[in-house]
Structures are given as structure tokens and as C-alpha cells.
Design a protein around this motif. Structure first.
Motif, PDB file in Angstrom:
ATOM      1  N   ILE A 142      13.184 -23.343  -4.836  1.00  0.00           N
ATOM      2  CA  ILE A 142      14.425 -23.142  -5.773  1.00  0.00           C
ATOM      3  C   ILE A 142      15.425 -23.100  -4.543  1.00  0.00           C
ATOM      4  O   ILE A 142      15.342 -22.469  -3.636  1.00  0.00           O
ATOM      5  N   LYS A 143      16.751 -23.498  -5.103  1.00  0.00           N
ATOM      6  CA  LYS A 143      17.883 -23.588  -4.370  1.00  0.00           C
ATOM      7  C   LYS A 143      19.119 -22.889  -5.044  1.00  0.00           C
ATOM      8  O   LYS A 143      19.147 -23.162  -6.288  1.00  0.00           O
ATOM      9  N   ARG A 227      23.426 -22.057  -0.803  1.00  0.00           N
ATOM     10  CA  ARG A 227      23.857 -20.694  -0.325  1.00  0.00           C
ATOM     11  C   ARG A 227      22.269 -20.142   0.031  1.00  0.00           C
ATOM     12  O   ARG A 227      22.179 -19.142   0.877  1.00  0.00           O
ATOM     13  N   ARG A 228      21.424 -20.301  -0.708  1.00  0.00           N
ATOM     14  CA  ARG A 228      19.869 -19.710  -0.449  1.00  0.00           C
ATOM     15  C   ARG A 228      18.910 -20.434  -0.855  1.00  0.00           C
ATOM     16  O   ARG A 228      19.066 -21.397  -1.837  1.00  0.00           O
ATOM     17  N   ILE A 229      17.736 -20.430  -0.277  1.00  0.00           N
ATOM     18  CA  ILE A 229      16.640 -21.199  -0.410  1.00  0.00           C
ATOM     19  C   ILE A 229      15.349 -20.150  -0.808  1.00  0.00           C
ATOM     20  O   ILE A 229      15.000 -19.295  -0.032  1.00  0.00           O
ATOM     21  N   TYR A 230      14.993 -20.399  -2.035  1.00  0.00           N
ATOM     22  CA  TYR A 230      13.748 -19.449  -2.353  1.00  0.00           C
ATOM     23  C   TYR A 230      12.362 -20.210  -2.501  1.00  0.00           C
ATOM     24  O   TYR A 230      12.158 -21.073  -3.381  1.00  0.00           O
ATOM     25  N   ALA A 231      11.765 -19.895  -1.427  1.00  0.00           N
ATOM     26  CA  ALA A 231      10.597 -20.867  -1.183  1.00  0.00           C
ATOM     27  C   ALA A 231       9.271 -19.944  -1.078  1.00  0.00           C
ATOM     28  O   ALA A 231       9.212 -18.838  -0.842  1.00  0.00           O
ATOM     29  N   TRP A 261      12.975 -12.530  -9.083  1.00  0.00           N
ATOM     30  CA  TRP A 261      13.843 -12.814  -7.784  1.00  0.00           C
ATOM     31  C   TRP A 261      15.085 -12.016  -8.061  1.00  0.00           C
ATOM     32  O   TRP A 261      15.702 -11.931  -9.121  1.00  0.00           O
ATOM     33  N   ASN A 262      15.627 -11.642  -6.858  1.00  0.00           N
ATOM     34  CA  ASN A 262      17.053 -11.238  -6.760  1.00  0.00           C
ATOM     35  C   ASN A 262      17.862 -12.480  -6.284  1.00  0.00           C
ATOM     36  O   ASN A 262      17.387 -12.830  -5.144  1.00  0.00           O
ATOM     37  N   LEU A 263      19.019 -12.733  -6.881  1.00  0.00           N
ATOM     38  CA  LEU A 263      20.073 -13.852  -6.200  1.00  0.00           C
ATOM     39  C   LEU A 263      20.317 -13.752  -4.869  1.00  0.00           C
ATOM     40  O   LEU A 263      20.361 -14.665  -4.213  1.00  0.00           O
ATOM     41  N   GLU A 264      20.303 -12.533  -4.522  1.00  0.00           N
ATOM     42  CA  GLU A 264      20.647 -12.120  -3.195  1.00  0.00           C
ATOM     43  C   GLU A 264      19.853 -12.205  -1.995  1.00  0.00           C
ATOM     44  O   GLU A 264      19.699 -12.156  -0.999  1.00  0.00           O
ATOM     45  N   ILE A 265      18.523 -12.076  -2.565  1.00  0.00           N
ATOM     46  CA  ILE A 265      17.530 -11.908  -1.702  1.00  0.00           C
ATOM     47  C   ILE A 265      16.254 -13.178  -1.677  1.00  0.00           C
ATOM     48  O   ILE A 265      15.947 -13.233  -2.754  1.00  0.00           O
ATOM     49  N   SER A 266      16.437 -13.953  -0.731  1.00  0.00           N
ATOM     50  CA  SER A 266      15.517 -14.997  -0.728  1.00  0.00           C
ATOM     51  C   SER A 266      14.239 -15.153  -0.193  1.00  0.00           C
ATOM     52  O   SER A 266      13.375 -15.792  -0.449  1.00  0.00           O
ATOM     53  N   ASN A 267      13.866 -14.067   0.495  1.00  0.00           N
ATOM     54  CA  ASN A 267      12.530 -13.628   1.220  1.00  0.00           C
ATOM     55  C   ASN A 267      11.618 -12.943   0.448  1.00  0.00           C
ATOM     56  O   ASN A 267      10.657 -12.507   0.995  1.00  0.00           O
ATOM     57  N   GLN A 268      11.852 -12.576  -0.611  1.00  0.00           N
ATOM     58  CA  GLN A 268      11.189 -11.444  -1.399  1.00  0.00           C
ATOM     59  C   GLN A 268      11.044 -11.529  -2.971  1.00  0.00           C
ATOM     60  O   GLN A 268      12.252 -11.814  -3.288  1.00  0.00           O
TER      61      GLN A 268
END
Length: 514
Positions: A142-143, A227-231, A261-268
Motif C-alpha cells: 500500500i502506498k 509519502r509512505r509505503i506500507y509493506a 494501520w496508522n497513516l503516519e506509521i508505515s513500519n507497524q
């Protein structure tokens, strides 16, 4: 949202809408072959209806912006608008805004799997400071994108190119003035000798050396920035993403799990639903779609391949393995067949704007559910009943596994979904409504229009009866023509405030209004 704006008690049913062609983007010429990467795979309006996004199998996201309101506001005073009153009632018109490459094809070396770039879902996020934000996802990643207009800056008055001749510094008025000044406050009495390169600053410095002038032009360019990548949070293919009404969180769902997910946190992320059994041989159903409640940030619904919808409350526990409500329709006795479970699988669910109703699409029908009534759907709409005798053929060519989307109008009075032969259906769901319209994704949407049934049925026992409404033979469409399984209208979206529908036919985006 059946009764939004509809009073209880006896009232005249709403007349059917008359749909008209508005626009087409990416129309292909007769006989032109469609490239696989250009086929549209996702459509989404933002909450205002002023922007529309599409994603395709090539991993691109294309944005469109509404022009009729903007143009009217730019060139017309309020008094003129009130006097003319026509510009407010004009149908939405859009124009191409920008596009960007959201996802690229990847390869998972650990699992030896190709991850295709196809965009599965797009969801708009809250705007801020004139910038647009949206989430896009393929099967695994997700991006979070920010799209912003930036003024083009130009640099003029460049440095000493015109002042240097033959390696020397040309004299200027500054260099020959009675009182000489060095650059950066240096003393005119001193010469700066650098033995390393024997460079000597002339007396008075270099008068023609100055900072370039940066001029902001009136031109603007749109810049899309990831801005962020949720992988790395899903073992199976992502089928849904949904924004929460709190503006801070979103969910992503695959076949067996839903993550928060939290939009501001992509690694958790937090796993809130897990239907994976200890032994995979015991697996009986998978998650097919998930969506947050539009106003209650603690509520979400997800559908399954068994035709059930579960409403869960995240306040109950960290892992929501129990549901607050279960919505399913009981089988009619003696109606079970080999295809029963396959066609019962729900491919898409949508909440109504007020969150009171859930619309679901399975292979043959649309169902509208009241979240306060789990005994069965309040309405069932037959989409392409003429295909029921052909289920064996549809199973053989895998068409029975096609995943059609559905949508509700902003006022909750109508629902829509796609079918084969580039057709889509619009049904009225207000009390007493008999509206049931078949339209084609072409410049003449009503050219295959026929008489439609009197009222969508709720009981399973009437399915075969419904199938004969307007269909001369089981191998024909409801409009009497042969159906085409290769042209299927899977993706469509209803404008949030107006009766306008955007739908995808292969690589073409068609828009209609009523």
C-alpha cells in the motif's frame, strides 16, 4: 439508506432516472486492440465529488478534476448564478488532471512469486493545504500519495558568462569606480593569493559575479510524491483498503487477515481479524471485502466467500475474532447445488452514506442489508438472472469467479452494479420503487434498454420467475441480445452528491448523469 429523505407512510414512488451520456476518456477506435496494462482496475470519487481517480493494471493512477463548478465560480458572480440557476444544476464534467506510476512489477525471491503492478483499490484521504492525498494498493504493498500543485520557478540573470572574455574579467562601472569594494566585505588593499592554483582576485573583486535571480512564474506543475509505503504485512493478496472516519487510521484486508494501520506509521500494523485456522485443511471461507463504517470509527464490516457479512466492534477486544452481528441469508430448502457456495461469495460491500445500510454484491444478485436487522436482506435485486442456466459454462471458463463491484447513490435511494456485455444495472431501493434500469457503457447507454421487472424480489423461491422478466430465452440477455463474457463491467462508482456514475469498460472511462 433507504429512507434518507423519504417520509414514512403512503407516498408516490420516485420516477426512474433518465440516464444520459456525459463523457468518455480513453475511448478506443473500432477494431483497436486494448493493451492489458491499460485496462482500468479501480475507480473512486473523493468525498466532495470534485476529483475522480482510476487505477489500471499497469500500476498507474490517473486523476481527473471537475470543471463545471470551478469554471462557473470563476466566471460568474453569485447574483448571476442565482439569476440563471442553470449552472448549479449542470451535470458534473471532468477533465484530465495528472497521472503517476504508483506501483511497479516486483519479484518475491523468498517465495519465487511475481507481484504484478495492478492497482487493486484506491481510497481518497483528507485534503490539507490544497494538496490531495490518496492510498493505492496492489496485491502486497500500500502506498500513501501526496499530489500537489507547485509553481514553476525559473532562474534568470545568470552569472558572468557575458562579462568574461579571454579568461579575464571585464571592467565594469563597479570595478572602475573611485571607491572599490570587494565581494563579501573584503578589503580593497589586500590581494587574495592562493599558491595552490595561483588564482588572484582582482582589485575590487569580481563585480559581475552575483547570485542568480529566481523568478516564480505563473505556470504550475502537479507533483505526485509517495509519502509512505506500507509493506510486508500481508501473506495473501490484498483485496480491500478502507479509510477510517477518524482521519488517522485505515484497514487493509487479504484473504485471511485484516490489519489496522496508522497513516503516519508505515513500519507497524495491528492484526485485528484473523480467520486462518491452525490447520489450513480446515479452512472453509476467506475474507473477500472489508470496509469501515462511515461515521463510527470503531465499527467495520467484512464479507466472506460463504456469502456472510460480519459487523465488528473494535472496542470489544484487540483481536476481533467475534462479531457484533452476522448477516446471512438462509438457503431455501432443496435449492442447494454444486454452484450454490460459489455464486454466494460476496465480491464487494459498501456502506450507505449514513451507515445504516450495507450493500453487497454476489455473483448473481445485489442485496441491501439493514445493520439493525440480521434476519435477512431488506431487498434483493437480480442482476443477470438469464445466466443461471449457464452456470456450468461459466464455471468452465472461470467467469463465475469474476468480482463485480457495487455502489450506492449519495441519497441512498438507488444502487448500481455491473454485468457482462459492458452493461450495468441501476435499481431503486426506496419503499415502493420499481426502478430497474439496464444501461450500456457506450455513448448511447439506452440503446439496449428493455422493459424491466415490476419489483425486485426478496425470496429465493422467486429467482427462476424473476429470470423470465424481459428475457425471451435463457441464453439471451434481459435485453434479448447474446451476452459477451469477454466484455465485463467490473468497476463503477457513484458521485457522492449527484446522480452521476463513472464506470470502466476495459481501458475506457465512461461517465453518465441523470
Amino acid at each position: 439508506m433507504i429512507a434518507s429523505g423519504v417520509e414514512a407512510g403512503p407516498s408516490e414512488p420516485l420516477p426512474p432516472l433518465e440516464w444520459k451520456f456525459s463523457q468518455v476518456f480513453g475511448e478506443r477506435a473500432a477494431g483497436e486492440e486494448v493493451q492489458e496494462v491499460d485496462i482500468i482496475s479501480a475507480i473512486e470519487f473523493d468525498k466532495t465529488g470534485d476529483h475522480l481517480a482510476t487505477g489500471d493494471r499497469g500500476g498507474r493512477v490517473v486523476l481527473f478534476e471537475r470543471t463545471d463548478v470551478k469554471d462557473a465560480n470563476l466566471h460568474t458572480s453569485r447574483r448571476e448564478l442565482e439569476r440563471l440557476d442553470y449552472s448549479i444544476s449542470r451535470h458534473p464534467e471532468f477533465r484530465y488532471k495528472t497521472e503517476f506510476q504508483s506501483h511497479e512489477p516486483e519479484f518475491d525471491y523468498l517465495k519465487s512469486l511475481e507481484i504484478e503492478e495492478k492497482i487493486n483499490k484506491i481510497r481518497w484521504c483528507q485534503t490539507a493545504n490544497g494538496a490531495l492525498f490518496l492510498l493505492s494498493t496492489n496485491d502486497k504493498t500500500i502506498k500513501f500519495w501526496k499530489v500537489q500543485e507547485k509553481k514553476v520557478k525559473k532562474i534568470c540573470d545568470m552569472n558572468i558568462a557575458h562579462s568574461i572574455s579571454n579568461g579575464g574579467v571585464a571592467g565594469t562601472s563597479a570595478a572602475t569606480s573611485s571607491k572599490m569594494h570587494l565581494a563579501n566585505g573584503g578589503c580593497p588593499e589586500k590581494l587574495f593569493n592562493y599558491s595552490s592554483n595561483d588564482f588572484v582576485f582582482p582589485l575590487g573583486g569580481i563585480p559581475s559575479l552575483h547570485l542568480p535571480v529566481v523568478v516564480a512564474s505563473h505556470e504550475t506543475s502537479l507533483v505526485a510524491r509517495c509519502r509512505r509505503i506500507y509493506a510486508h504485512a500481508h501473506d495473501y493478496h490484498i483485496n480491500s483498503i478502507s479509510n477510517n472516519s477518524d482521519g488517522e487510521t485505515f484497514i487493509s484486508a487479504d484473504d485471511l487477515r485484516i490489519n489496522l494501520w496508522n497513516l503516519e506509521i508505515s513500519n507497524q500494523s495491528f492484526n485485528i481479524v484473523d480467520v486462518k485456522p491452525a490447520n489450513m485443511e480446515d479452512l472453509t471461507e476467506v475474507i473477500t471485502s472489508a470496509e469501515f463504517h462511515p461515521t463510527h470509527c470503531n465499527m467495520l464490516a467484512y464479507s466472506s466467500s460463504k456469502g456472510t457479512i460480519r459487523l465488528i466492534d473494535m472496542r470489544q477486544s484487540a483481536l476481533c475474532d467475534t462479531h457484533a452481528r452476522l448477516f446471512e441469508e438462509q438457503e431455501a430448502p432443496g435449492s442447494r447445488s454444486f454452484f450454490t457456495e460459489i455464486i454466494a461469495s460476496i465480491s464487494d460491500i459498501k456502506f450507505s452514506k449514513d451507515g445504516r445500510y450495507i450493500l453487497s454484491r454476489d455473483y448473481m444478485t445485489l442485496k441491501l442489508w439493514d445493520i439493525n436487522m440480521d434476519s435477512g436482506p431488506v431487498s434483493t435485486f437480480q442482476v443477470h438472472e438469464y445466466l443461471r442456466p449457464k452456470l456450468c459454462d461459466l464455471y468452465e471458463n472461470d467467469s463465475i469467479f469474476d468480482k463485480f463491484e457495487c455502489c450506492l447513490s449519495g441519497d441512498g435511494l438507488r444502487v448500481a452494479t455491473g454485468s457482462y456485455s459492458n452493461l450495468f444495472r441501476v435499481f431503486g431501493c426506496a419503499p415502493g420503487s420499481t426502478e430497474s434500469t439496464t444501461l450500456e457503457a457506450s455513448k448511447n447507454p439506452t440503446r439496449r434498454q428493455v422493459q424491466t421487472p415490476s419489483r425486485p424480489s426478496r425470496s429465493l423461491g422467486s429467482l427462476t420467475r424473476v429470470g423470465r422478466r424481459g428475457a425471451p430465452s435463457p441464453s439471451s440477455e434481459a435485453n434479448g441480445g447474446a451476452y459477451d463474457l469477454t466484455t465485463k463491467l467490473l468497476h463503477l462508482a457513484w458521485h457522492p452528491t449527484e446522480n452521476s456514475i463513472a464506470c470502466a469498460a476495459a481501458n475506457s472511462l465512461y461517465m453518465y448523469y441523470a
